[in-house]
Design a protein around this motif. Structure first.
Motif, PDB file in Angstrom:
ATOM      1  N   LEU A 138      -1.332 -33.322  -6.187  1.00 19.96           N
ATOM      2  CA  LEU A 138      -2.407 -33.262  -5.204  1.00 19.96           C
ATOM      3  C   LEU A 138      -2.801 -31.804  -5.001  1.00 19.96           C
ATOM      4  O   LEU A 138      -2.394 -31.139  -4.063  1.00 19.96           O
ATOM      5  CB  LEU A 138      -1.959 -33.911  -3.888  1.00 19.96           C
ATOM      6  CG  LEU A 138      -1.655 -35.408  -3.982  1.00 19.96           C
ATOM      7  CD1 LEU A 138      -1.191 -35.940  -2.640  1.00 19.96           C
ATOM      8  CD2 LEU A 138      -2.872 -36.187  -4.472  1.00 19.96           C
ATOM      9  N   TRP A 139      -3.608 -31.328  -5.933  1.00 25.36           N
ATOM     10  CA  TRP A 139      -4.083 -29.945  -5.949  1.00 25.36           C
ATOM     11  C   TRP A 139      -5.484 -29.940  -5.362  1.00 25.36           C
ATOM     12  O   TRP A 139      -6.278 -30.825  -5.699  1.00 25.36           O
ATOM     13  CB  TRP A 139      -4.127 -29.467  -7.404  1.00 25.36           C
ATOM     14  CG  TRP A 139      -4.078 -27.991  -7.621  1.00 25.36           C
ATOM     15  CD1 TRP A 139      -2.973 -27.249  -7.913  1.00 25.36           C
ATOM     16  CD2 TRP A 139      -5.177 -27.083  -7.614  1.00 25.36           C
ATOM     17  NE1 TRP A 139      -3.323 -25.935  -8.086  1.00 25.36           N
ATOM     18  CE2 TRP A 139      -4.678 -25.800  -7.896  1.00 25.36           C
ATOM     19  CE3 TRP A 139      -6.541 -27.219  -7.386  1.00 25.36           C
ATOM     20  CZ2 TRP A 139      -5.478 -24.679  -7.968  1.00 25.36           C
ATOM     21  CZ3 TRP A 139      -7.353 -26.097  -7.446  1.00 25.36           C
ATOM     22  CH2 TRP A 139      -6.821 -24.843  -7.736  1.00 25.36           C
ATOM     23  N   PRO A 140      -5.840 -29.061  -4.415  1.00 26.76           N
ATOM     24  CA  PRO A 140      -5.138 -27.815  -4.060  1.00 26.76           C
ATOM     25  C   PRO A 140      -4.175 -27.904  -2.881  1.00 26.76           C
ATOM     26  O   PRO A 140      -3.705 -26.888  -2.396  1.00 26.76           O
ATOM     27  CB  PRO A 140      -6.301 -26.890  -3.724  1.00 26.76           C
ATOM     28  CG  PRO A 140      -7.326 -27.803  -3.123  1.00 26.76           C
ATOM     29  CD  PRO A 140      -7.210 -29.101  -3.869  1.00 26.76           C
ATOM     30  N   GLU A 141      -3.880 -29.111  -2.384  1.00 27.62           N
ATOM     31  CA  GLU A 141      -2.971 -29.239  -1.248  1.00 27.62           C
ATOM     32  C   GLU A 141      -1.621 -28.586  -1.536  1.00 27.62           C
ATOM     33  O   GLU A 141      -1.009 -27.965  -0.668  1.00 27.62           O
ATOM     34  CB  GLU A 141      -2.767 -30.717  -0.906  1.00 27.62           C
ATOM     35  CG  GLU A 141      -1.840 -30.986   0.269  1.00 27.62           C
ATOM     36  CD  GLU A 141      -2.371 -30.439   1.582  1.00 27.62           C
ATOM     37  OE1 GLU A 141      -1.529 -30.118   2.451  1.00 27.62           O
ATOM     38  OE2 GLU A 141      -3.596 -30.310   1.750  1.00 27.62           O
ATOM     39  N   SER A 142      -1.142 -28.717  -2.785  1.00 31.25           N
ATOM     40  CA  SER A 142       0.163 -28.159  -3.134  1.00 31.25           C
ATOM     41  C   SER A 142       0.172 -26.633  -3.050  1.00 31.25           C
ATOM     42  O   SER A 142       1.227 -26.027  -2.810  1.00 31.25           O
ATOM     43  CB  SER A 142       0.569 -28.613  -4.537  1.00 31.25           C
ATOM     44  OG  SER A 142      -0.394 -28.219  -5.496  1.00 31.25           O
ATOM     45  N   ILE A 143      -0.983 -25.997  -3.253  1.00 33.64           N
ATOM     46  CA  ILE A 143      -1.051 -24.537  -3.141  1.00 33.64           C
ATOM     47  C   ILE A 143      -0.710 -24.098  -1.726  1.00 33.64           C
ATOM     48  O   ILE A 143       0.049 -23.153  -1.499  1.00 33.64           O
ATOM     49  CB  ILE A 143      -2.461 -24.023  -3.512  1.00 33.64           C
ATOM     50  CG1 ILE A 143      -2.793 -24.362  -4.949  1.00 33.64           C
ATOM     51  CG2 ILE A 143      -2.556 -22.522  -3.301  1.00 33.64           C
ATOM     52  CD1 ILE A 143      -4.209 -23.985  -5.316  1.00 33.64           C
ATOM     53  N   LYS A 144      -1.277 -24.801  -0.754  1.00 33.23           N
ATOM     54  CA  LYS A 144      -0.996 -24.462   0.643  1.00 33.23           C
ATOM     55  C   LYS A 144       0.458 -24.760   0.998  1.00 33.23           C
ATOM     56  O   LYS A 144       1.093 -24.012   1.743  1.00 33.23           O
ATOM     57  CB  LYS A 144      -1.935 -25.239   1.565  1.00 33.23           C
ATOM     58  CG  LYS A 144      -3.406 -24.879   1.422  1.00 33.23           C
ATOM     59  CD  LYS A 144      -4.270 -25.526   2.483  1.00 33.23           C
ATOM     60  CE  LYS A 144      -4.383 -27.014   2.313  1.00 33.23           C
ATOM     61  NZ  LYS A 144      -5.317 -27.625   3.288  1.00 33.23           N
ATOM     62  N   THR A 145       1.003 -25.838   0.447  1.00 29.63           N
ATOM     63  CA  THR A 145       2.362 -26.246   0.778  1.00 29.63           C
ATOM     64  C   THR A 145       3.390 -25.200   0.373  1.00 29.63           C
ATOM     65  O   THR A 145       4.334 -24.915   1.115  1.00 29.63           O
ATOM     66  CB  THR A 145       2.691 -27.589   0.102  1.00 29.63           C
ATOM     67  OG1 THR A 145       1.792 -28.582   0.604  1.00 29.63           O
ATOM     68  CG2 THR A 145       4.118 -28.013   0.395  1.00 29.63           C
ATOM     69  N   VAL A 146       3.229 -24.614  -0.814  1.00 31.29           N
ATOM     70  CA  VAL A 146       4.213 -23.628  -1.283  1.00 31.29           C
ATOM     71  C   VAL A 146       3.914 -22.231  -0.771  1.00 31.29           C
ATOM     72  O   VAL A 146       4.659 -21.287  -1.037  1.00 31.29           O
ATOM     73  CB  VAL A 146       4.298 -23.613  -2.830  1.00 31.29           C
ATOM     74  CG1 VAL A 146       4.686 -24.981  -3.345  1.00 31.29           C
ATOM     75  CG2 VAL A 146       2.984 -23.142  -3.459  1.00 31.29           C
ATOM     76  N   ILE A 155     -10.122 -22.517  -0.630  1.00 29.52           N
ATOM     77  CA  ILE A 155      -9.391 -23.780  -0.605  1.00 29.52           C
ATOM     78  C   ILE A 155     -10.332 -24.914  -0.200  1.00 29.52           C
ATOM     79  O   ILE A 155     -10.309 -26.006  -0.793  1.00 29.52           O
ATOM     80  CB  ILE A 155      -8.200 -23.700   0.364  1.00 29.52           C
ATOM     81  CG1 ILE A 155      -7.106 -22.770  -0.202  1.00 29.52           C
ATOM     82  CG2 ILE A 155      -7.620 -25.089   0.620  1.00 29.52           C
ATOM     83  CD1 ILE A 155      -6.416 -23.302  -1.431  1.00 29.52           C
ATOM     84  N   ARG A 156     -11.155 -24.666   0.801  1.00 34.42           N
ATOM     85  CA  ARG A 156     -12.081 -25.719   1.249  1.00 34.42           C
ATOM     86  C   ARG A 156     -13.098 -26.063   0.160  1.00 34.42           C
ATOM     87  O   ARG A 156     -13.485 -27.231   0.007  1.00 34.42           O
ATOM     88  CB  ARG A 156     -12.776 -25.284   2.540  1.00 34.42           C
ATOM     89  CG  ARG A 156     -11.836 -25.271   3.740  1.00 34.42           C
ATOM     90  CD  ARG A 156     -12.590 -25.096   5.043  1.00 34.42           C
ATOM     91  NE  ARG A 156     -13.142 -23.750   5.177  1.00 34.42           N
ATOM     92  CZ  ARG A 156     -12.479 -22.716   5.678  1.00 34.42           C
ATOM     93  NH1 ARG A 156     -11.227 -22.870   6.088  1.00 34.42           N
ATOM     94  NH2 ARG A 156     -13.050 -21.526   5.786  1.00 34.42           N
ATOM     95  N   PHE A 157     -13.511 -25.047  -0.616  1.00 35.93           N
ATOM     96  CA  PHE A 157     -14.409 -25.324  -1.742  1.00 35.93           C
ATOM     97  C   PHE A 157     -13.704 -26.181  -2.798  1.00 35.93           C
ATOM     98  O   PHE A 157     -14.279 -27.144  -3.318  1.00 35.93           O
ATOM     99  CB  PHE A 157     -14.897 -24.019  -2.364  1.00 35.93           C
ATOM    100  CG  PHE A 157     -15.699 -24.204  -3.625  1.00 35.93           C
ATOM    101  CD1 PHE A 157     -17.008 -24.649  -3.573  1.00 35.93           C
ATOM    102  CD2 PHE A 157     -15.126 -23.949  -4.872  1.00 35.93           C
ATOM    103  CE1 PHE A 157     -17.748 -24.822  -4.734  1.00 35.93           C
ATOM    104  CE2 PHE A 157     -15.855 -24.137  -6.028  1.00 35.93           C
ATOM    105  CZ  PHE A 157     -17.174 -24.569  -5.966  1.00 35.93           C
ATOM    106  N   PHE A 158     -12.458 -25.831  -3.102  1.00 35.07           N
ATOM    107  CA  PHE A 158     -11.689 -26.608  -4.068  1.00 35.07           C
ATOM    108  C   PHE A 158     -11.520 -28.054  -3.585  1.00 35.07           C
ATOM    109  O   PHE A 158     -11.615 -29.000  -4.373  1.00 35.07           O
ATOM    110  CB  PHE A 158     -10.309 -25.980  -4.286  1.00 35.07           C
ATOM    111  CG  PHE A 158     -10.340 -24.642  -4.968  1.00 35.07           C
ATOM    112  CD1 PHE A 158     -11.389 -24.278  -5.796  1.00 35.07           C
ATOM    113  CD2 PHE A 158      -9.307 -23.727  -4.781  1.00 35.07           C
ATOM    114  CE1 PHE A 158     -11.414 -23.045  -6.433  1.00 35.07           C
ATOM    115  CE2 PHE A 158      -9.319 -22.493  -5.400  1.00 35.07           C
ATOM    116  CZ  PHE A 158     -10.375 -22.147  -6.224  1.00 35.07           C
TER     117      PHE A 158
END
Length: 402
Positions: A138-146, A155-158
């Motif tokens: 679940l990208w980009p959610e995983s970017i924020k998680t780590v 992030i909102r654009f992604f």
């Protein structure tokens, strides 16, 4: 059917996306279909092109009946958000142009990074062909998680582009039931989502005797080896495991073996050296054909992720290879992965980042022969139900529905 598959990882790379795509495509070719894979020149995870390859504009090769097209991309190591994003974007662009000249009936684009999906979506528009989005993360959610990036305009654009991909894809294939529930909760119609979980090639990863020559070479005679083989990334929280190892150093015969590369490997090497942690060995990545040899020397297979609600939705692919070789698993992952391990009895699970629980489950596995043997049998049963040949046929069935 002529299947065009977009993935930025493919053999000889050895990570989970590469293995899954190759195993599936190989089975589809055997079933009589034409499969073309557009990918990068192999460089994962160090950002160095493998021997025998050169990062050039375009190259074709055959691999077990699969037509493989390799395209130029900006190559960088598997660390650093902005450089990796540039890597992903460059592949998205070059794979799109290469795909324009490939005859196909359906296009499949796989994550974990969704720039591949953007290429697939755009190709589908220009070629007037249906496309399938395979969601492995679940990208980009995983970017924020780590913690690689906080919520911001990028992030909102992604996330906006992510939802556009979900809406435009004719079908979405996810690797966990949890992913499907999450997408449905975000408004994606359930009827367009199918689940094809990860699995294992049971011919490659069958049980085998311990390789005592290898154990001797590594100086681990008489040790009980707990091994982690895979990416050393921000999500895997291996510094926690290293702290646990440090606290038990000199108290038992346990030895931890980390094999792989990733964004956190240098930090782990520095930590080991500065804190003089002697019961941990770190080795660089190994070729895919050597993985089963190293798995064979393990007493336990370690699988770990940082504590996060997001990771309750994932199923690490390491589960299946270790289970197939009947190596009991000690796992710090909650949610769907934990349900699989516990339902088959293939190992014991501890609460992520809970040292006391980790030590308790570790000691139980290595001191109770009945529990250990039961976990070996559970691994055998698990691997039978997650045979990649069966899963490849299942995914092909969903593709043919288009």
């Amino acid at each position: 059917m002529r299947i065009l598959f977009l993935t930025d990882n493919f053999p000889p790379e050895v990570n989970a996306p590469a293995s899954r795509t190759y195993d599936h495509a190989k089975e589809w070719v055997k079933a009589g279909h034409s499969v073309t894979v557009i990918t990068c020149f192999p460089n994962f995870p160090k950002g160095k092109v493998y021997d025998g390859y050169k990062n050039k504009l375009y190259q074709r090769e055959q691999m077990d009946g699969i037509e493989v097209i390799r395209v130029w991309s900006y190559i960088t190591a598997n660390k650093g958000f902005f450089k990796r994003t540039l890597d992903f974007i460059s592949y998205s662009i070059t794979s799109f142009f290469a795909g324009l000249f490939v005859n196909s009936d359906v296009i499949v684009a796989t994550s974990p990074q969704f720039f591949t999906a953007l290429s697939g979506r755009t190709l589908a528009f220009f070629k007037r062909k249906p496309w399938i989005m395979e969601v492995r993360d679940l990208w980009p959610e995983s970017i924020k998680t780590v913690g690689a990036m906080k919520d911001n305009m990028f992030i909102r654009f992604f996330e906006w582009q992510e939802m556009r991909c979900y809406r435009s894809a004719k079908k979405i294939i996810v690797v966990t039931d949890s992913f499907k529930r999450t997408l449905v909760s975000r408004g994606v119609p359930a009827e367009k989502i199918d689940v094809v979980k990860n699995g294992v090639d049971r011919l490659k990863f069958s049980p085998q005797p311990k390789d005592f020559t290898l154990i001797k070479e590594m100086g681990l005679n008489g040790k009980k080896i707990i091994g982690y083989i895979g990416t050393h990334g921000m999500a895997h929280k291996l510094d926690f495991i290293m702290d646990c190892a440090k606290h038990m150093s000199g108290k038992n015969d346990y030895h931890f073996l980390f094999i792989g590369s990733g964004a956190e490997r240098d930090a782990l090497l520095t930590k080991q050296k500065s804190e003089k942690i002697e019961n941990v060995t770190l080795l660089d990545s190994i070729p895919k054909d050597q993985v089963n040899r190293y798995i064979s020397i393990l007493d336990l297979a370690l699988i770990n992720l940082r504590k996060s609600d997001l990771f309750k939705t994932v199923i690490p692919s390491k589960i299946f290879e270790n289970a197939c070789m009947q190596i009991p698993i000690i796992m710090g992952v909650e949610g769907e992965a934990q349900e699989i391990i516990e339902s088959y009895g293939a190992g014991l699970c501890f609460e992520p980042e809970n040292e006391e629980d980790f030590n308790d489950k570790l000691n139980k596995l290595l001191s109770d022969n009945d529990v250990y043997a039961s976990c070996q049998e559970g691994g055998r049963k698990l691997s039978e139900d997650f045979d990649r040949k069966v899963l490849a046929a299942k995914m092909l069935e969903y593709i043919l529905q288009l």
